[in-house]
Design a protein around this motif. Structure first.
Motif: not given
Length: 145
Positions: A125-143
């Protein structure tokens, strides 16, 4: 993310044995379900303790002539470390690390058993949470924010 999130995906089924079940029966239950621990429960469903592979190995080391006839209530760990559905996953991870346990029964506010989580469940669960946070951050930065 909380323990409730894990239970939603995993379910609330908890494998348990009776206090009079012998070590061989407990070992078969662990192997059949491919799990590392079971709860020991009385006839009314009350939780008496937890019995893990570790408990069986320690008993075997202390009684090399065999433990097959020992009962679950003689082998189990009586002190339970528990969490609630509202417990954050990071807090549960700290608990398993600090207390050197691998399984945490989940009790609701009234003390009723609602599930059990393992260290594997928590790490996943923690890995999934960290991967989601990283994805959200990438999306934020690229947008462009």
């Amino acid at each position: 993310m909380t323990i409730a999130n894990i239970l939603r995906g995993k379910g609330s089924q908890v494998v348990s044995v009776g206090p009079q079940d012998d070590a061989a029966a407990v070992a078969r239950t662990l192997a059949q379900h491919r799990i590392g621990a079971v709860l020991v429960r009385d006839a009314q469903g009350g939780v008496l303790g937890i019995l893990s592979e570790r408990d069986i190995v320690r008993a075997l080391a202390g009684q090399p002539e065999g433990i097959g006839r020992l009962q679950a209530d003689q082998l189990m760990t009586r002190v339970l470390h528990t969490v609630s559905p509202e417990t954050p996953i990071t807090a549960a991870l700290s608990m398993v690390t600090d207390r050197r346990v691998r399984h945490l029964p989940v009790l609701d506010g009234a003390g009723a058993l609602v599930g059990m989580v393992s260290i594997g469940d928590l790490v996943k669960a923690r890995i999934a949470e960290a991967e989601q946070e990283a994805s959200d951050l990438r999306n934020y930065v690229t947008s462009g924010g």
